[in-house]
Design an enzyme around this catalytic site. Structure first.
Site, PDB file in Angstrom:
ATOM      1  N   SER A 116      11.982   8.204  72.992  1.00  0.00           N
ATOM      2  CA  SER A 116      10.799   7.033  72.843  1.00  0.00           C
ATOM      3  C   SER A 116      12.166   5.805  73.367  1.00  0.00           C
ATOM      4  O   SER A 116      13.191   5.953  72.748  1.00  0.00           O
ATOM      5  CB  SER A 116      10.437   6.755  71.598  1.00  0.00           C
ATOM      6  OG  SER A 116       9.835   5.682  71.255  1.00  0.00           O
ATOM      7  N   TYR A 140      11.621   5.630  63.208  1.00  0.00           N
ATOM      8  CA  TYR A 140      11.239   6.467  64.039  1.00  0.00           C
ATOM      9  C   TYR A 140      12.122   6.615  65.459  1.00  0.00           C
ATOM     10  O   TYR A 140      12.503   7.773  65.825  1.00  0.00           O
ATOM     11  CB  TYR A 140       9.767   5.981  64.653  1.00  0.00           C
ATOM     12  CG  TYR A 140       9.196   6.594  65.802  1.00  0.00           C
ATOM     13  CD1 TYR A 140       8.599   7.783  65.929  1.00  0.00           C
ATOM     14  CD2 TYR A 140       9.271   5.966  66.979  1.00  0.00           C
ATOM     15  CE1 TYR A 140       8.196   8.514  67.038  1.00  0.00           C
ATOM     16  CE2 TYR A 140       8.684   6.453  68.138  1.00  0.00           C
ATOM     17  CZ  TYR A 140       8.239   7.795  68.161  1.00  0.00           C
ATOM     18  OH  TYR A 140       7.640   8.275  69.241  1.00  0.00           O
ATOM     19  N   LYS A 144      14.913   9.663  66.663  1.00  0.00           N
ATOM     20  CA  LYS A 144      14.674   9.868  68.005  1.00  0.00           C
ATOM     21  C   LYS A 144      16.185   9.942  68.774  1.00  0.00           C
ATOM     22  O   LYS A 144      16.565  10.588  69.551  1.00  0.00           O
ATOM     23  CB  LYS A 144      13.779   9.162  69.023  1.00  0.00           C
ATOM     24  CG  LYS A 144      12.299   9.294  68.616  1.00  0.00           C
ATOM     25  CD  LYS A 144      11.801  10.462  69.190  1.00  0.00           C
ATOM     26  CE  LYS A 144      10.128  10.751  68.977  1.00  0.00           C
ATOM     27  NZ  LYS A 144       9.667  12.036  69.503  1.00  0.00           N
TER      28      LYS A 144
END
Lengths: 305, 305
Positions: A116, A140, A144
């Site tokens: 992402s 998040y 990643k």
């Protein structure tokens, strides 16, 4: 060739699986997994429902190994920020375990990882290049980025052949999906196409990175077949456009009026609406492609593909 | 205040624990842990032997929590490269588990993490700054970088107050220690000090980053007491000197002849002997200090402290 898709029931996963049988006719076995798999099975595909963060389920799933794994399963940024234990399990410990086990079963397997643009954190105004430093601002994005580093290292060692793809928020997600801070980027498509009024939380001038699901699926499939010369982390090309320009394009393509009221949500604007330009020349040189233009983006985003 | 030192039996750990009682007289409890703890205990300190990668041992160790944790335990780069499963467990999964558990027991605890300049990978010739991109080239460095990202994110969330310190190879490790590619940087001290001939694997012009163990211990202790304004990742200042200059300084300080034959090991030279200059102004502005000069480096390195 044996192919596994994790997160097959997600937005990207459903788009990918709809294309897999046609794209990989030589596949001997295609397995789709997610927590719920009802309604997922395509022609000649198998499904296996389970919790990917459970090592016992992974063992059963991965036996006897796959040559190509699309690892798409994750929980979105907003949810990961609220549910830290869940985020750690699903977005970090599961990819670590999965990568090790895929490599143990089939050394050198191609693993395509849906990373992402959250890995970057606050980008400032400079054009994003291969030299842009990653300073994730959400858990998040941190997870990643950690997974990208792990997969690049495993690829260097030759135990895997991984490619991490840094996706922006994809459009147009169903209006019912939540947990994504970038939800407004999809809702604006549905609202204008339906002729509804829409209150957009960010200003019309907000510059976002846009990619339709069909474009993202093309990028996944291109990574699946790419040579080992492709870098282990790819920032795919995107459309860099203002929300206002996209709203006008949606209205033009759908023949509707753009009844949009723009807002000034400072947080969303900072995270999603202040994107600098992108130098995607590395990805371009390896054949990765963005949506062709705004009209193509709108048509693809609303196509249901 | 309750203090935990992991890897207390290692080179850095032993240097730290020798200073802890004096430096933290207010500590209510100081616990040293390692796989073997015989001979480690200082006055008023406790020891606990065990395998830190075993969750059950960590649970027992961490009960009822620590305000300050020095996480020094790791396996060195050469060994981690050969023993991948061990490296994954000790250098990645253990720090992840430890950090989560320390935070759960004592939210906001200060965790000082011994990271490594191996996070950078090939540095090229440009001066290293806060903007230098990390592209680790060894699994050891990849795992260290992943841990830094995790700890920075946990600190952003306020569940920990972590500082990762990127140490270079410390000098002078005992001649008996192995597994470190940078072993030559220590052996040259012992050989010249003993009046022995030494075949150095890299050229005299090789530029390395030097830090004595006492300087590293000062840096650990400074991080332990630093305010939350200190960045979560710190590149401490180092001495940037050629191996030849260091050899001459060792001879000068010890009153010996430098009987050194220099070699041209391309791999070692590339990894350890081609270090660019370092801009450590961020670390300096927060009070972190390198060895004062070459003479101070030699004296500290050979002091046994």
């Amino acid at each position: 060739m044996r192919v596994l898709v994790t997160g097959a029931g997600g937005f990207l996963g459903r788009g990918l699986t709809a294309r897999l049988a046609d794209t990989l006719p030589q596949a001997k076995r295609i397995v789709l997994t997610d927590r719920v798999v009802e309604g997922l099975c395509g022609a000649g595909m198998e499904t296996m429902a389970g919790d990917l963060s459970d090592p016992a389920f992974r063992r059963a799933l991965l036996d006897p190994g796959f040559d190509l794994v699309f690892h798409l399963a994750s929980i979105p940024g907003g949810l990961a920020e609220r549910e830290q234990g869940l985020g750690l399990n699903v977005n970090l410990l599961t990819p670590i375990g999965l990568a090790e086990e895929v490599a143990a079963q089939r050394p050198g397997a191609r693993l395509v990882f849906a990373s992402s643009i959250a890995v970057y954190g606050d980008l400032g105004q400079d054009r994003v290049t291969d030299a842009t430093v990653c300073q994730p601002e959400l858990t998040y994005g941190a997870h990643k980025r950690m997974t990208e580093i792990l997969l690049s290292d495993m690829t260097r060692r030759g135990v895997l052949s991984a490619i991490s793809l840094r996706f922006p928020g994809l459009v147009a997600r169903p209006a019912t999906e939540s947990g994504h801070g970038s939800a407004f980027m999809s809702q604006i498509f549905h609202s204008i196409a339906a002729g509804d009024a829409y209150t957009c939380p960010v200003a019309a001038e907000s510059a976002c990175w846009w990619m339709s699901r069909p474009a993202a699926v093309n990028i996944l499939l291109h990574a699946a077949g790419a040579s080992n010369a492709v870098p282990t982390v790819i920032q795919p090309p995107v459309l860099h456009e203002s929300v206002g320009n996209v709203a006008n394009a949606i209205a033009r393509v759908t023949g509707q009026m753009a009844k949009v009221q723009f807002g000034d949500d400072a947080t969303l604007q900072r995270i999603f609406g202040a994107m600098p330009k992108l130098d995607a020349s590395t990805a371009n040189s390896f054949g990765f492609q963005a949506d062709l233009d705004l009209d193509a983006l709108v048509k693809a985003a609303l196509s249901g593909d």
